[in-house]
Design a protein around this motif. Structure first.
Motif, short mmCIF file in Angstrom:
data_model
loop_
_atom_site.label_atom_id
_atom_site.label_comp_id
_atom_site.label_asym_id
_atom_site.label_seq_id
_atom_site.Cartn_x
_atom_site.Cartn_y
_atom_site.Cartn_z
N LYS A 20 35.66 65.96 60.81
CA LYS A 20 35.17 64.63 61.13
C LYS A 20 35.55 63.68 59.99
O LYS A 20 35.32 63.97 58.82
N LYS A 21 36.15 62.52 60.30
CA LYS A 21 36.53 61.53 59.29
C LYS A 21 35.49 60.43 59.28
O LYS A 21 35.11 59.90 60.31
N LEU A 22 35.06 60.10 58.09
CA LEU A 22 34.09 59.03 57.93
C LEU A 22 34.80 57.81 57.38
O LEU A 22 35.63 57.89 56.48
N SER A 23 34.51 56.65 57.89
CA SER A 23 35.11 55.41 57.38
C SER A 23 34.13 54.74 56.42
O SER A 23 32.92 54.76 56.64
N THR A 24 34.70 54.14 55.35
CA THR A 24 33.85 53.43 54.37
C THR A 24 34.15 51.94 54.46
O THR A 24 35.28 51.52 54.71
N ARG A 25 33.15 51.16 54.21
CA ARG A 25 33.29 49.71 54.21
C ARG A 25 32.55 49.18 52.99
O ARG A 25 31.37 49.46 52.82
N VAL A 26 33.26 48.40 52.13
CA VAL A 26 32.65 47.83 50.93
C VAL A 26 32.43 46.35 51.16
O VAL A 26 33.36 45.62 51.51
N ASP A 27 31.22 45.90 50.94
CA ASP A 27 30.88 44.49 51.09
C ASP A 27 31.23 43.76 49.79
O ASP A 27 30.67 44.04 48.73
N MET A 28 32.19 42.81 49.84
CA MET A 28 32.68 42.12 48.65
C MET A 28 31.94 40.81 48.37
O MET A 28 32.25 40.14 47.39
N THR A 29 30.97 40.46 49.16
CA THR A 29 30.27 39.19 48.99
C THR A 29 29.62 39.03 47.62
O THR A 29 29.78 37.98 46.98
N PRO A 30 28.89 40.01 47.10
CA PRO A 30 28.29 39.82 45.77
C PRO A 30 29.33 39.64 44.67
O PRO A 30 29.13 38.86 43.74
N MET A 31 30.48 40.33 44.77
CA MET A 31 31.49 40.19 43.73
C MET A 31 32.14 38.80 43.80
O MET A 31 32.44 38.20 42.76
N VAL A 32 32.35 38.28 44.98
CA VAL A 32 32.90 36.92 45.12
C VAL A 32 31.91 35.90 44.57
O VAL A 32 32.30 34.95 43.88
N ASP A 33 30.64 36.07 44.85
CA ASP A 33 29.61 35.17 44.31
C ASP A 33 29.62 35.18 42.79
O ASP A 33 29.56 34.13 42.14
N LEU A 34 29.69 36.36 42.22
CA LEU A 34 29.73 36.48 40.77
C LEU A 34 30.98 35.83 40.20
O LEU A 34 30.93 35.16 39.17
N GLY A 35 32.11 36.01 40.85
CA GLY A 35 33.36 35.40 40.38
C GLY A 35 33.26 33.89 40.36
O GLY A 35 33.66 33.24 39.38
N PHE A 36 32.71 33.29 41.42
CA PHE A 36 32.57 31.84 41.46
C PHE A 36 31.56 31.35 40.42
O PHE A 36 31.74 30.29 39.83
N LEU A 37 30.51 32.11 40.20
CA LEU A 37 29.56 31.72 39.16
C LEU A 37 30.21 31.72 37.78
O LEU A 37 29.99 30.82 36.97
N LEU A 38 31.03 32.73 37.49
CA LEU A 38 31.72 32.78 36.20
C LEU A 38 32.74 31.67 36.06
O LEU A 38 32.86 31.05 35.00
N ILE A 39 33.49 31.40 37.10
CA ILE A 39 34.46 30.30 37.06
C ILE A 39 33.76 28.98 36.80
O ILE A 39 34.17 28.17 35.97
N THR A 40 32.66 28.74 37.51
CA THR A 40 31.90 27.50 37.32
C THR A 40 31.35 27.41 35.90
O THR A 40 31.42 26.36 35.25
N PHE A 41 30.84 28.51 35.38
CA PHE A 41 30.28 28.51 34.02
C PHE A 41 31.36 28.15 33.00
O PHE A 41 31.15 27.30 32.14
N PHE A 42 32.52 28.78 33.09
CA PHE A 42 33.56 28.52 32.09
C PHE A 42 34.18 27.14 32.25
O PHE A 42 34.60 26.53 31.28
N MET A 43 34.23 26.63 33.46
CA MET A 43 34.76 25.27 33.65
C MET A 43 33.83 24.24 33.03
O MET A 43 34.28 23.23 32.47
N LEU A 44 32.54 24.46 33.14
CA LEU A 44 31.58 23.48 32.62
C LEU A 44 31.36 23.60 31.11
O LEU A 44 30.89 22.65 30.48
N THR A 45 31.66 24.73 30.51
CA THR A 45 31.36 24.90 29.09
C THR A 45 32.57 24.77 28.18
O THR A 45 32.41 24.71 26.97
N THR A 46 33.78 24.70 28.70
CA THR A 46 34.95 24.58 27.84
C THR A 46 35.43 23.14 27.79
O THR A 46 35.14 22.34 28.67
N THR A 47 36.16 22.82 26.72
CA THR A 47 36.81 21.52 26.63
C THR A 47 38.27 21.72 26.99
O THR A 47 38.95 22.56 26.41
N LEU A 48 38.73 20.94 27.93
CA LEU A 48 40.10 21.12 28.40
C LEU A 48 41.11 20.60 27.39
O LEU A 48 42.07 21.25 27.07
N SER A 49 40.90 19.42 26.87
CA SER A 49 41.77 18.89 25.82
C SER A 49 40.96 17.94 24.95
O SER A 49 40.12 17.20 25.45
#
Length: 176
Positions: A20-49
């Motif tokens: 019997k073969k079992l299929s796996t499914r990984v929910d990527m929603t929490p990782m995408v949320d975390l990625g956007f939170l990190l991107i937002t944090f670094f955009m707001l805290t760094t000086t571009l120039s």
């Protein structure tokens, strides 16, 4: 998060039992949320120039400070990378026709004049920082030449300098 799909198929076919073969499914929603939170944090805290501005300290309003003749050097910034200069007071320069011309070249430019005056001031007063340079921009002088004069102050470590308005007599002398 992750889930296992367990279907209840019999899986029996001709020729034996199949696993019997079992299929796996990984929910990527929490990782995408975390990625956007990190991107937002670094955009707001760094000086571009950082702004590229020349720091210029202006004196307070008030009476003029008397400058000893032997410590002073006046630069008259003109157009076409030309700078005229005289030592001491303007009256002396007018009487002795001691108005000299130079440019901003490395080999024989105004930097050599400043260093020579610093040596003479250091010999007379014991400290080259006693030199006072007054920078005056003529009517046709460009902003670039003004910045070049300020760069010479920084390069030659002139501690005391001032940007001063050019007088009518000095402007007249430059045109002659």
């Amino acid at each position: 998060m992750a889930e296992m799909n367990t279907s209840s198929e019999s899986g029996r076919r001709r020729g034996g039992q199949r696993s019997k073969k079992l299929s796996t499914r990984v929910d990527m929603t929490p990782m995408v949320d975390l990625g956007f939170l990190l991107i937002t944090f670094f955009m707001l805290t760094t000086t571009l120039s950082k702004p590229k501005a020349l720091p210029l300290i202006m004196p307070a309003d008030g009476d003029a400070t008397p400058v000893p003749e032997s410590k002073s050097l006046t630069l008259l910034v003109e157009n076409d990378n030309t700078v005229s200069w005289y030592e001491g007071l303007f009256v002396d320069a007018e009487n002795k026709t001691a108005l000299n011309r130079s440019n901003f070249s490395v080999q024989s430019g105004i930097g050599n004049v400043i260093r020579d005056k610093q040596r003479r001031v250091a010999k007379a007063y014991g400290d080259p920082e006693q030199l006072i340079v007054m920078i005056k921009v003529a009517e046709g002088g460009s902003y670039r030449n003004m910045v070049d004069a300020l760069d010479e102050m920084k390069i030659n470590r002139v501690a005391r300098y001032a940007v001063v308005d050019i007088t009518d007599e000095e402007a007249k002398m430059l045109t002659e």
